[in-house]
Design an enzyme around this catalytic site. Structure first.
Site, PDB file in Angstrom:
ATOM      1  N   GLN A  13      10.691 -38.932  -4.009  1.00 42.55           N
ATOM      2  CA  GLN A  13      11.874 -39.718  -4.395  1.00 42.55           C
ATOM      3  C   GLN A  13      12.472 -40.456  -3.196  1.00 42.55           C
ATOM      4  O   GLN A  13      12.719 -41.648  -3.247  1.00 42.55           O
ATOM      5  CB  GLN A  13      12.939 -38.803  -5.020  1.00 42.55           C
ATOM      6  CG  GLN A  13      14.105 -39.577  -5.589  1.00 42.55           C
ATOM      7  CD  GLN A  13      15.383 -38.763  -5.703  1.00 42.55           C
ATOM      8  OE1 GLN A  13      15.403 -37.553  -5.473  1.00 42.55           O
ATOM      9  NE2 GLN A  13      16.457 -39.424  -6.060  1.00 42.55           N
ATOM     10  N   TYR A 143      15.388 -22.124  -1.442  1.00 42.36           N
ATOM     11  CA  TYR A 143      15.442 -23.465  -0.852  1.00 42.36           C
ATOM     12  C   TYR A 143      16.557 -23.534   0.202  1.00 42.36           C
ATOM     13  O   TYR A 143      16.343 -23.989   1.329  1.00 42.36           O
ATOM     14  CB  TYR A 143      15.701 -24.465  -1.981  1.00 42.36           C
ATOM     15  CG  TYR A 143      15.910 -25.902  -1.561  1.00 42.36           C
ATOM     16  CD1 TYR A 143      14.874 -26.659  -1.033  1.00 42.36           C
ATOM     17  CD2 TYR A 143      17.152 -26.518  -1.756  1.00 42.36           C
ATOM     18  CE1 TYR A 143      15.073 -27.988  -0.694  1.00 42.36           C
ATOM     19  CE2 TYR A 143      17.352 -27.847  -1.423  1.00 42.36           C
ATOM     20  CZ  TYR A 143      16.306 -28.575  -0.885  1.00 42.36           C
ATOM     21  OH  TYR A 143      16.509 -29.893  -0.554  1.00 42.36           O
TER      22      TYR A 143
HETATM   23  P1  NAD Z   1      10.278 -35.032  -3.641  1.00 43.33           P
HETATM   24  O1  NAD Z   1       9.878 -33.731  -4.236  1.00 43.33           O
HETATM   25  O2  NAD Z   1      10.589 -36.177  -4.537  1.00 43.33           O
HETATM   26  O3  NAD Z   1       9.178 -35.509  -2.608  1.00 43.33           O
HETATM   27  C1  NAD Z   1       8.511 -34.640  -1.747  1.00 43.33           C
HETATM   28  C2  NAD Z   1       7.142 -35.198  -1.479  1.00 43.33           C
HETATM   29  O4  NAD Z   1       6.459 -34.248  -0.656  1.00 43.33           O
HETATM   30  C3  NAD Z   1       6.293 -35.365  -2.758  1.00 43.33           C
HETATM   31  O5  NAD Z   1       5.745 -36.665  -2.828  1.00 43.33           O
HETATM   32  C4  NAD Z   1       5.204 -34.316  -2.624  1.00 43.33           C
HETATM   33  O6  NAD Z   1       3.958 -34.708  -3.139  1.00 43.33           O
HETATM   34  C5  NAD Z   1       5.132 -34.151  -1.113  1.00 43.33           C
HETATM   35  N1  NAD Z   1       4.549 -32.872  -0.767  1.00 43.33           N
HETATM   36  C6  NAD Z   1       4.685 -31.683  -1.382  1.00 43.33           C
HETATM   37  N2  NAD Z   1       3.947 -30.749  -0.764  1.00 43.33           N
HETATM   38  C7  NAD Z   1       3.338 -31.358   0.275  1.00 43.33           C
HETATM   39  C8  NAD Z   1       2.461 -30.935   1.292  1.00 43.33           C
HETATM   40  N3  NAD Z   1       2.035 -29.673   1.350  1.00 43.33           N
HETATM   41  N4  NAD Z   1       2.034 -31.829   2.186  1.00 43.33           N
HETATM   42  C9  NAD Z   1       2.458 -33.129   2.138  1.00 43.33           C
HETATM   43  N5  NAD Z   1       3.281 -33.594   1.201  1.00 43.33           N
HETATM   44  C10 NAD Z   1       3.714 -32.721   0.284  1.00 43.33           C
HETATM   45  O7  NAD Z   1      11.512 -34.733  -2.673  1.00 43.33           O
HETATM   46  P2  NAD Z   1      12.637 -35.735  -2.167  1.00 43.33           P
HETATM   47  O8  NAD Z   1      13.743 -35.691  -3.137  1.00 43.33           O
HETATM   48  O9  NAD Z   1      12.042 -37.033  -1.784  1.00 43.33           O
HETATM   49  O10 NAD Z   1      13.129 -34.955  -0.871  1.00 43.33           O
HETATM   50  C11 NAD Z   1      12.703 -35.276   0.442  1.00 43.33           C
HETATM   51  C12 NAD Z   1      13.409 -34.340   1.413  1.00 43.33           C
HETATM   52  O11 NAD Z   1      14.837 -34.477   1.270  1.00 43.33           O
HETATM   53  C13 NAD Z   1      13.121 -32.854   1.194  1.00 43.33           C
HETATM   54  O12 NAD Z   1      13.101 -32.192   2.425  1.00 43.33           O
HETATM   55  C14 NAD Z   1      14.317 -32.384   0.407  1.00 43.33           C
HETATM   56  O13 NAD Z   1      14.543 -31.015   0.598  1.00 43.33           O
HETATM   57  C15 NAD Z   1      15.425 -33.214   1.002  1.00 43.33           C
HETATM   58  N6  NAD Z   1      16.575 -33.349   0.099  1.00 43.33           N
HETATM   59  C16 NAD Z   1      16.483 -34.064  -1.066  1.00 43.33           C
HETATM   60  C17 NAD Z   1      17.582 -34.172  -1.916  1.00 43.33           C
HETATM   61  C18 NAD Z   1      17.529 -34.964  -3.196  1.00 43.33           C
HETATM   62  O14 NAD Z   1      18.512 -34.997  -3.938  1.00 43.33           O
HETATM   63  N7  NAD Z   1      16.420 -35.623  -3.513  1.00 43.33           N
HETATM   64  C19 NAD Z   1      18.787 -33.537  -1.565  1.00 43.33           C
HETATM   65  C20 NAD Z   1      18.847 -32.790  -0.393  1.00 43.33           C
HETATM   66  C21 NAD Z   1      17.736 -32.729   0.447  1.00 43.33           C
END
Ligand code: NAD
Length: 318
Positions: A13, A143
């Site tokens: 995302q 988490y």
């Molecule tokens: P997401 O789940 O949409 O994307 C994560 C990506 O990581 C996915 O494309 C997935 O395929 C990839 N992935 C998973 N396992 C993997 C691996 N072993 N090796 C390589 N890639 C791998 O998450 P996001 O919402 O884009 O979040 C990105 C970061 O921001 C994360 O660290 C998340 O904890 C943090 N975050 C997100 C939010 C939110 O609201 N989206 C809020 C707080 C923190």
């Protein structure tokens, strides 16, 4: 030194839009996207892509050498709701990926690291309104535990080894280009899709559950801003509180009704309610505003217009 950037978890995302923005700024070839699966067409066609498992140190190292990478954004993680279903997997992925990247930076190959933390570092004993930068932190999800531990390790690697790691505690991020990845705030994205598709939405959080949120453009701007800031202005090396807006499902529904008057919402809270109840309702991000001049631009009203406009175009194209 020219920037050569690697984004791990680029097809998620946040990673999708971060990659596109960094490519716009630095040129397509300067930003290497990587993930365990391919991304959308826009991402795949705008610059190099490599398969990388974030848990595989040797694979990351190979790509770092291949492109002479000097900055890494580590976006791969297992998020809050999915993490509760697979607690050990979430711990393994979230911690080992961070160690891999911190150790590469410790070795001197990587000059700067971005790693996102989350409001999930807070827990039921944290003050809920205007949650301060420094406060009680007893997270109750795997988490949140992984993010809080990650923050401690980031600060440790900075203090002990001089690793230039920068971090933000993202609130719930709202966007329309890529699908959300299994977080507790995902309702605030689904609601817009369902409003356009069927005119109604069943919320998995209760009517009055207030949570801190940020529109994706603000999140990307904050991420780039903290990475561009002079090292001496980054006074917090664990992770910065960051805020934009706070709202409840009821308030989003009311905002949607301004454009779609016949929209209806019902409530059926599930296991995610408990996670949401353990998190802050609003965040004090004074430090980020003071240290590296953070300010947000988009409120609930503006965001609702952007989401409905872009998603209705997307659905018309399908
Ligand atoms: P997401 O789940 O949409 O994307 C994560 C990506 O990581 C996915 O494309 C997935 O395929 C990839 N992935 C998973 N396992 C993997 C691996 N072993 N090796 C390589 N890639 C791998 O998450 P996001 O919402 O884009 O979040 C990105 C970061 O921001 C994360 O660290 C998340 O904890 C943090 N975050 C997100 C939010 C939110 O609201 N989206 C809020 C707080 C923190």
């Amino acid at each position: 030194m020219n920037k050569s950037i690697l984004i791990i978890g680029a097809c998620g995302q946040i990673g999708t839009e971060l990659t596109l923005k960094l490519r716009k700024i630095n040129g397509g070839n300067a930003v290497i996207a990587s993930d365990i699966h391919e991304g959308n067409d826009e991402l795949m066609n705008s610059g190099p892509f490599e398969f990388i498992n974030a848990m595989d140190f040797e694979r990351i190292l190979t790509i770092v050498h291949k492109y002479r990478i000097n900055e890494i954004y580590l976006m791969a993680a297992m998020l809050s709701a999915t993490g509760e279903k697979f607690p050990e997997k979430a711990w393994d992925l979230n911690m080992s990926s961070l160690f891999n990247v911190l150790n590469l930076a410790k070795s001197g190959l990587i000059k700067k690291v971005f790693w996102p933390s989350s409001i999930a570092v807070f827990g039921p004993t944290t003050p809920k309104e205007n949650t301060p930068q420094e406060t009680v932190m007893e997270p109750s999800t795997v988490y949140g535990i992984s993010k809080q531990t990650g923050e401690r390790w980031c600060e440790y690697y900075f203090n002990k080894f001089g690793v230039d790691v920068r971090s933000i505690r993202y609130p719930g991020i709202i966007s329309w280009k890529a699908n959300p990845g299994g977080g507790t705030t995902d309702y605030a994205i689904e609601i817009y899709h369902k409003a356009l598709q069927n005119g109604n939405y069943k919320s998995f959080l209760s009517k009055d559950t207030k949570l801190p949120m940020l529109y994706i453009d603000d999140a990307i701007e904050a991420t780039i801003k903290i990475m561009d800031a002079a090292p001496e202005s980054i006074k917090i090396r664990s992770s910065y509180n960051l805020a934009g807006m706070s709202f409840t499902p009821d308030e989003v529904a009311e905002e949607i009704k301004q454009s779609i008057p016949e929209f209806t919402i019902s409530y059926q809270p599930d296991f995610r309610q408990k996670i949401a109840d353990s998190w802050p309702k609003s965040i004090d991000d004074f430090k980020a505003r003071e240290d590296w001049d953070w300010k947000h631009n988009i409120n609930l009203e503006k965001m609702t217009k952007i989401m409905l406009e872009n998603l209705s175009l997307k659905y018309q194209e399908l």
